[in-house]
Scaffold this motif. Structure first.
Motif, short mmCIF file in Angstrom:
data_model
loop_
_atom_site.label_atom_id
_atom_site.label_comp_id
_atom_site.label_asym_id
_atom_site.label_seq_id
_atom_site.Cartn_x
_atom_site.Cartn_y
_atom_site.Cartn_z
N UNK A 31 3.53 12.52 43.83
CA UNK A 31 4.46 11.57 44.43
C UNK A 31 5.66 12.21 45.08
N UNK A 32 5.65 13.54 45.22
CA UNK A 32 6.77 14.24 45.85
C UNK A 32 6.48 14.44 47.33
N UNK A 33 7.33 13.87 48.17
CA UNK A 33 7.17 14.03 49.62
C UNK A 33 8.55 14.03 50.27
N UNK A 34 8.98 15.17 50.81
CA UNK A 34 8.20 16.40 50.87
C UNK A 34 8.18 17.12 49.53
N UNK A 35 7.20 18.02 49.40
CA UNK A 35 7.13 18.93 48.27
C UNK A 35 7.39 20.33 48.81
N UNK A 36 8.60 20.82 48.55
CA UNK A 36 8.99 22.14 49.05
C UNK A 36 9.32 23.04 47.87
N UNK A 37 8.61 24.14 47.76
CA UNK A 37 8.84 25.11 46.69
C UNK A 37 9.15 26.45 47.32
N UNK A 38 10.35 26.93 47.10
CA UNK A 38 10.77 28.19 47.74
C UNK A 38 10.44 29.40 46.88
N UNK A 39 10.44 29.22 45.56
CA UNK A 39 10.13 30.32 44.65
C UNK A 39 9.32 29.77 43.48
N UNK A 40 8.40 30.62 42.99
CA UNK A 40 7.63 30.22 41.81
C UNK A 40 6.33 29.51 42.12
N UNK A 41 5.77 29.73 43.29
CA UNK A 41 4.47 29.12 43.59
C UNK A 41 3.41 29.54 42.58
N UNK A 42 3.56 30.72 42.03
CA UNK A 42 2.60 31.21 41.06
C UNK A 42 2.69 30.48 39.73
N UNK A 43 3.67 29.60 39.58
CA UNK A 43 3.85 28.87 38.32
C UNK A 43 3.25 27.47 38.38
N UNK A 44 2.52 27.15 39.44
CA UNK A 44 2.00 25.79 39.60
C UNK A 44 0.80 25.49 38.72
N UNK A 45 0.29 26.46 38.01
CA UNK A 45 -0.78 26.19 37.05
C UNK A 45 -0.25 25.18 36.03
N UNK A 46 -1.00 24.11 35.83
CA UNK A 46 -0.55 23.06 34.93
C UNK A 46 0.04 21.88 35.67
N UNK A 47 0.06 21.97 37.02
CA UNK A 47 0.57 20.87 37.84
C UNK A 47 -0.57 20.23 38.61
#
Length: 230
Positions: free
Chosen positions: A189-205
């Motif tokens: 439900x996040x729009x926009x979804x902007x991640x600047x750091x920690x893309x490698x932490x998305x496991x579990x999302x």
């Protein structure tokens, strides 16, 4: 416990939905004091449009309270405990809430800039509406938390633990997930979804197909993948 499933994936992986607070406030008395007290005990009170700017209430306990339209500029509430309470229309810059505890709490249309919640604990919390700029949640623990219809600009979740956290009709801009741990986090439900750091932490999302396409260039760069047109 609510369980949410991705659609269009043949059943897909499930995420456990957040439990929301069930608030039943008693009749409230008006807060009649002029200033907060360190380690103060506030029970069954209504703070109506109080200007708490610069006041120091570190270690205070708020239970069955409502704060309506209060100003929290540089208010010191480190290690405070806010329980079974509602914060409605609070606003402030630089509010100090480090290591505070929020349990069974609703934030309604808050407008906070640079709020410091590093090391805080949030459990069964709903943030509905409003805007949160530069929210510092480093090393915080979020469990059963819902961000709904609000805007988060450059939130810092560095080193935080998020479990059963939902983003519903939210804008999540330039989020930092460095060293964060995610479990049953619903980002669809996040729009926009902007991640600047920690893309490698998305496991579990859990994210949607469109979000994956939007993040694809950043994910490719994170993995060192070079992409060229045919």
């Amino acid at each position: 416990m609510v369980t949410r499933r991705a659609t269009g994936t043949g059943g897909g992986p499930a995420v456990r939905g957040a439990r929301r607070p069930d608030l039943r406030l008693p009749p409230l008395a008006p807060w009649a004091d002029a200033e907060l007290e360190r380690d103060g005990d506030y029970d069954g009170l209504e703070f109506q449009r109080a200007d708490l700017s610069g006041q120091q209430g570190g270690g205070a306990r708020f239970m069955d309270c409502v704060l309506t339209g209060c100003v929290l500029d540089e208010t010191g509430l480190g290690r405070a405990r806010v329980l079974d309470s509602v914060l409605d229309g609070v606003r402030g810059v630089g509010t100090q809430l480090a290591e505070a505890t929020f349990r069974d709490v609703e934030f309604r249309s808050p407008r906070l800039g640079g709020a410091q919640l590093h090391g805080a604990v949030l459990e069964r919390v709903v943030v509905r509406g409003g805007k949160l700029d530069f929210l510092n949640l480093r090393e915080a623990r979020l469990k059963d938390v819902v961000f709904e219809s609000c805007v988060l600009v450059e939130p810092d979740f560095g080193g935080a633990r998020l479990e059963r956290v939902e983003f519903i009709d939210c804008a999540l801009k330039s989020a930092d997930l460095s060293r964060a741990t995610l479990k049953d986090v619903d980002l669809r439900g996040a729009a926009p979804l902007e991640i600047t750091r920690g893309l490698d932490r998305l496991s579990g999302a859990l994210i949607g197909t469109g979000q994956l396409l939007d993040l694809a260039p950043l994910l490719a760069a994170e993995l060192g993948i070079k992409v060229e047109g045919a």
